[in-house]
Design a protein around this motif. Structure first.
Motif, PDB file in Angstrom:
ATOM      1  N   VAL A 167      -1.000 -12.054   7.627  1.00  0.00           N
ATOM      2  CA  VAL A 167      -1.213 -12.482   6.521  1.00  0.00           C
ATOM      3  C   VAL A 167       0.651 -13.319   6.000  1.00  0.00           C
ATOM      4  CG1 VAL A 167      -1.351 -12.372   3.846  1.00  0.00           C
ATOM      5  CG2 VAL A 167      -2.564 -10.518   5.421  1.00  0.00           C
ATOM      6  N   TYR A 168       0.707 -14.880   5.361  1.00  0.00           N
ATOM      7  CA  TYR A 168       1.690 -15.523   5.191  1.00  0.00           C
ATOM      8  C   TYR A 168       2.239 -15.115   3.594  1.00  0.00           C
ATOM      9  CZ  TYR A 168       4.391 -19.138   3.915  1.00  0.00           C
ATOM     10  OH  TYR A 168       6.050 -19.714   3.067  1.00  0.00           O
ATOM     11  N   LEU A 169       2.804 -14.207   3.033  1.00  0.00           N
ATOM     12  CA  LEU A 169       2.822 -14.875   1.281  1.00  0.00           C
ATOM     13  C   LEU A 169       4.249 -15.230   1.099  1.00  0.00           C
ATOM     14  CD1 LEU A 169       3.323 -11.301   0.180  1.00  0.00           C
ATOM     15  CD2 LEU A 169       1.633 -12.552   0.248  1.00  0.00           C
ATOM     16  N   PRO A 170       3.745 -16.883   0.540  1.00  0.00           N
ATOM     17  CA  PRO A 170       4.820 -17.140  -0.120  1.00  0.00           C
ATOM     18  C   PRO A 170       6.120 -17.033  -1.094  1.00  0.00           C
ATOM     19  CG  PRO A 170       3.260 -17.701  -1.434  1.00  0.00           C
ATOM     20  CD  PRO A 170       2.746 -16.522   0.007  1.00  0.00           C
ATOM     21  N   PRO A 171       7.204 -17.279  -1.007  1.00  0.00           N
ATOM     22  CA  PRO A 171       8.657 -16.674  -1.622  1.00  0.00           C
ATOM     23  C   PRO A 171       7.991 -16.134  -2.889  1.00  0.00           C
ATOM     24  CG  PRO A 171       9.083 -18.217   0.012  1.00  0.00           C
ATOM     25  CD  PRO A 171       8.662 -18.219   0.007  1.00  0.00           C
ATOM     26  N   GLU A 172       7.204 -17.826  -3.325  1.00  0.00           N
ATOM     27  CA  GLU A 172       6.812 -17.293  -4.626  1.00  0.00           C
ATOM     28  C   GLU A 172       6.618 -16.461  -5.320  1.00  0.00           C
ATOM     29  OE1 GLU A 172       7.780 -21.570  -3.725  1.00  0.00           O
ATOM     30  OE2 GLU A 172       6.322 -19.986  -2.944  1.00  0.00           O
ATOM     31  N   TYR A 173       5.063 -14.870  -4.433  1.00  0.00           N
ATOM     32  CA  TYR A 173       5.198 -15.015  -4.400  1.00  0.00           C
ATOM     33  C   TYR A 173       5.769 -13.627  -5.153  1.00  0.00           C
ATOM     34  CZ  TYR A 173       1.086 -11.295  -3.637  1.00  0.00           C
ATOM     35  OH  TYR A 173       0.074  -9.685  -3.339  1.00  0.00           O
ATOM     36  N   VAL A 184      -7.734 -19.038   4.947  1.00  0.00           N
ATOM     37  CA  VAL A 184      -8.160 -18.603   6.598  1.00  0.00           C
ATOM     38  C   VAL A 184      -7.711 -19.727   6.477  1.00  0.00           C
ATOM     39  CG1 VAL A 184      -9.555 -17.319   8.468  1.00  0.00           C
ATOM     40  CG2 VAL A 184      -9.962 -17.333   5.465  1.00  0.00           C
ATOM     41  N   VAL A 185      -6.812 -18.713   8.312  1.00  0.00           N
ATOM     42  CA  VAL A 185      -6.792 -19.959   9.334  1.00  0.00           C
ATOM     43  C   VAL A 185      -6.432 -19.334  10.500  1.00  0.00           C
ATOM     44  CG1 VAL A 185      -4.518 -21.383  10.648  1.00  0.00           C
ATOM     45  CG2 VAL A 185      -4.404 -20.431   7.733  1.00  0.00           C
ATOM     46  N   LEU A 186      -7.841 -20.183  11.681  1.00  0.00           N
ATOM     47  CA  LEU A 186      -8.403 -19.245  12.920  1.00  0.00           C
ATOM     48  C   LEU A 186      -7.697 -20.299  13.959  1.00  0.00           C
ATOM     49  CD1 LEU A 186     -12.246 -19.342  11.178  1.00  0.00           C
ATOM     50  CD2 LEU A 186     -10.181 -17.534  11.363  1.00  0.00           C
ATOM     51  N   THR A 187      -8.034 -19.777  15.142  1.00  0.00           N
ATOM     52  CA  THR A 187      -7.288 -19.891  16.527  1.00  0.00           C
ATOM     53  C   THR A 187      -8.722 -20.595  17.869  1.00  0.00           C
ATOM     54  OG1 THR A 187      -7.297 -18.292  17.380  1.00  0.00           O
ATOM     55  CG2 THR A 187      -5.258 -18.534  16.769  1.00  0.00           C
ATOM     56  N   GLY A 188      -8.556 -20.970  18.714  1.00  0.00           N
ATOM     57  CA  GLY A 188      -9.405 -21.370  18.810  1.00  0.00           C
ATOM     58  C   GLY A 188      -9.685 -19.845  19.953  1.00  0.00           C
ATOM     59  N   TYR A 189     -10.686 -20.260  21.041  1.00  0.00           N
ATOM     60  CA  TYR A 189     -11.412 -18.937  21.743  1.00  0.00           C
ATOM     61  C   TYR A 189     -10.479 -19.223  23.165  1.00  0.00           C
ATOM     62  CZ  TYR A 189     -13.696 -16.231  24.563  1.00  0.00           C
ATOM     63  OH  TYR A 189     -13.846 -15.184  26.314  1.00  0.00           O
ATOM     64  N   PRO A 190      -9.819 -18.756  23.827  1.00  0.00           N
ATOM     65  CA  PRO A 190      -9.266 -16.905  23.212  1.00  0.00           C
ATOM     66  C   PRO A 190      -8.447 -16.694  22.169  1.00  0.00           C
ATOM     67  CG  PRO A 190      -8.600 -17.375  24.934  1.00  0.00           C
ATOM     68  CD  PRO A 190      -8.676 -18.653  25.600  1.00  0.00           C
ATOM     69  N   GLY A 191      -7.950 -17.700  22.068  1.00  0.00           N
ATOM     70  CA  GLY A 191      -6.668 -17.544  21.207  1.00  0.00           C
ATOM     71  C   GLY A 191      -5.789 -16.647  21.120  1.00  0.00           C
ATOM     72  N   THR A 192      -4.691 -16.384  20.026  1.00  0.00           N
ATOM     73  CA  THR A 192      -3.758 -15.014  20.213  1.00  0.00           C
ATOM     74  C   THR A 192      -3.465 -15.271  18.266  1.00  0.00           C
ATOM     75  OG1 THR A 192      -1.277 -15.369  20.437  1.00  0.00           O
ATOM     76  CG2 THR A 192      -2.972 -13.989  21.524  1.00  0.00           C
ATOM     77  N   ALA A 193      -3.360 -14.608  17.221  1.00  0.00           N
ATOM     78  CA  ALA A 193      -2.954 -14.931  16.242  1.00  0.00           C
ATOM     79  C   ALA A 193      -1.465 -15.267  16.065  1.00  0.00           C
ATOM     80  CB  ALA A 193      -3.287 -13.549  15.271  1.00  0.00           C
ATOM     81  N   GLU A 194      -0.711 -15.629  17.237  1.00  0.00           N
ATOM     82  CA  GLU A 194       0.666 -15.660  16.939  1.00  0.00           C
ATOM     83  C   GLU A 194       0.562 -16.538  17.174  1.00  0.00           C
ATOM     84  OE1 GLU A 194       0.057 -10.948  17.661  1.00  0.00           O
ATOM     85  OE2 GLU A 194      -0.757 -12.531  18.701  1.00  0.00           O
ATOM     86  N   ASN A 195      -0.508 -17.382  17.959  1.00  0.00           N
ATOM     87  CA  ASN A 195       0.008 -18.828  18.231  1.00  0.00           C
ATOM     88  C   ASN A 195      -0.254 -19.105  17.241  1.00  0.00           C
ATOM     89  OD1 ASN A 195      -0.381 -18.569  20.294  1.00  0.00           O
ATOM     90  ND2 ASN A 195      -2.302 -18.533  20.999  1.00  0.00           N
ATOM     91  N   LEU A 196      -0.997 -18.849  16.010  1.00  0.00           N
ATOM     92  CA  LEU A 196      -0.469 -19.806  14.438  1.00  0.00           C
ATOM     93  C   LEU A 196       1.037 -19.651  13.903  1.00  0.00           C
ATOM     94  CD1 LEU A 196      -4.055 -18.036  13.611  1.00  0.00           C
ATOM     95  CD2 LEU A 196      -3.680 -20.462  14.190  1.00  0.00           C
ATOM     96  N   LEU A 197       1.525 -18.080  14.309  1.00  0.00           N
ATOM     97  CA  LEU A 197       2.492 -18.405  14.031  1.00  0.00           C
ATOM     98  C   LEU A 197       3.345 -19.705  14.601  1.00  0.00           C
ATOM     99  CD1 LEU A 197       3.051 -14.284  13.835  1.00  0.00           C
ATOM    100  CD2 LEU A 197       2.567 -15.972  11.618  1.00  0.00           C
ATOM    101  N   PRO A 229       2.800 -21.227   8.640  1.00  0.00           N
ATOM    102  CA  PRO A 229       3.661 -20.508   7.566  1.00  0.00           C
ATOM    103  C   PRO A 229       5.065 -21.481   7.691  1.00  0.00           C
ATOM    104  CG  PRO A 229       3.365 -18.336   9.340  1.00  0.00           C
ATOM    105  CD  PRO A 229       2.474 -19.944   9.260  1.00  0.00           C
ATOM    106  N   ARG A 230       6.162 -21.892   8.571  1.00  0.00           N
ATOM    107  CA  ARG A 230       7.236 -22.773   8.394  1.00  0.00           C
ATOM    108  C   ARG A 230       6.756 -24.019   7.528  1.00  0.00           C
ATOM    109  NH1 ARG A 230      10.518 -24.560  13.745  1.00  0.00           N
ATOM    110  NH2 ARG A 230      10.044 -22.281  14.486  1.00  0.00           N
ATOM    111  N   LEU A 275      -1.242 -17.471   3.693  1.00  0.00           N
ATOM    112  CA  LEU A 275      -2.316 -17.726   4.982  1.00  0.00           C
ATOM    113  C   LEU A 275      -2.836 -16.394   5.096  1.00  0.00           C
ATOM    114  CD1 LEU A 275       0.305 -20.699   6.013  1.00  0.00           C
ATOM    115  CD2 LEU A 275      -1.951 -20.797   4.532  1.00  0.00           C
ATOM    116  N   VAL A 276      -4.208 -16.498   5.567  1.00  0.00           N
ATOM    117  CA  VAL A 276      -4.262 -14.944   6.422  1.00  0.00           C
ATOM    118  C   VAL A 276      -4.946 -15.891   7.482  1.00  0.00           C
ATOM    119  CG1 VAL A 276      -6.528 -13.095   5.996  1.00  0.00           C
ATOM    120  CG2 VAL A 276      -5.744 -14.226   4.320  1.00  0.00           C
ATOM    121  N   MET A 277      -4.291 -15.971   8.483  1.00  0.00           N
ATOM    122  CA  MET A 277      -3.601 -16.160  10.045  1.00  0.00           C
ATOM    123  C   MET A 277      -4.690 -14.739  11.075  1.00  0.00           C
ATOM    124  SD  MET A 277      -0.517 -17.658   9.664  1.00  0.00           S
ATOM    125  CE  MET A 277      -0.063 -16.044   8.672  1.00  0.00           C
TER     126      MET A 277
END
Length: 249
Positions: free
Chosen positions: A12-18, A32-45, A51-52, A68-70
């Motif tokens: 879960v990415y919380l923006p600085p404003e939070y 909600v942010v989803l990878t492909g298959y099989p994918g890893t959530a780390e790929n989204l980061l 987040p960047r 962002l919920v990845m």
């Protein structure tokens, strides 16, 4: 998941404003942010830099702060459930459509209305995002599919998704749904490339079949592919698009 019984890790990415006092009583839109298959959530980061990119879009004045919920759509590994509720199997659609927003809303300052929620993914995650948005406009106001396909895959990785029930197979076919079900509300973003993508024709068909009150937008690159390089080009405008369709309150 309270209804599905599925457990899946997420970032879960919380923006600085939070964390700023000026926003202390404010809720934030969530995506909600989803990878492909099989994918890893780390790929989204790391590989896709969600987040960047979200932080940079806010700094540039192009987007509002969003949570962002990845995570990966593979909630019953190694099986590819294609984000459907499988008879006597994983209730993946219920997990993403109902359980996940409920859990996040209970843990973070996120609104509980459809206008507060978006969903985006690439490849299998893109199909999932569009399907869940299409079937659950009461939960997700905006859905984006990067290099998505539009019909559930059925192969050795998926196993028997529908147990011979044609109505379930039809429901997992987005074209069939657009043709045979009353138009839903919600906004959809689809992406493809004129060269290098296998989904160009089907994406154009999807665009043509979306009818009011739903709305559809598209990103069509001159050339691209089914890869991180292409998706990194599409993610900044996709996040801006989501930001423009979601509400903080």
């Amino acid at each position: 998941g309270r209804l599905s019984g599925i457990e899946s890790p997420a970032y879960v990415y919380l923006p600085p404003e939070y964390f700023r006092s000026a926003y202390a009583k404010r809720t934030f839109p969530a995506v909600v942010v989803l990878t492909g298959y099989p994918g890893t959530a780390e790929n989204l980061l790391k590989g896709l830099r969600y987040p960047r990119t979200a932080h940079e879009r806010v700094k540039a004045g192009k987007a509002q702060p969003m949570i962002l919920v990845m995570l990966r759509p593979t909630v019953a590994p190694p099986r590819d459930t294609e984000c459907v509720d499988i008879p006597k199997g994983p209730q993946t659609e219920t997990f993403f459509a109902k359980d996940l927003p409920e859990a996040i809303s209970q843990s973070y300052r996120v609104g509980k209305q459809a206008r507060n929620w978006g969903i985006i993914g690439n490849s299998t995650g893109g199909y999932c995002a569009l399907k869940i948005g299409l079937h659950h406009p009461d939960r997700y106001a905006a859905s984006a599919g990067l290099s998505a396909y539009y019909k559930a895959a059925e192969d050795p990785t998926t196993g028997d998704l529908f147990h011979g029930k044609q109505e379930l197979r039809d429901r997992a076919d987005l074209m069939w749904t657009l043709e045979n079900r009353p138009p839903s509300s919600g906004s959809f973003l689809v992406t493809t490339s004129r060269q290098g993508e296998g989904n160009l024709r089907s994406t154009m068909r999807f665009i043509d079949k979306v009818k009011a009150p739903a709305q559809v937008s598209s990103i069509v690159l001159d050339s691209g592919g089914h890869n991180f390089t292409t998706w990194r080009r599409e993610i900044p405008p996709a996040l801006e698009w989501l930001s423009g369709r979601l509400s903080a309150q």
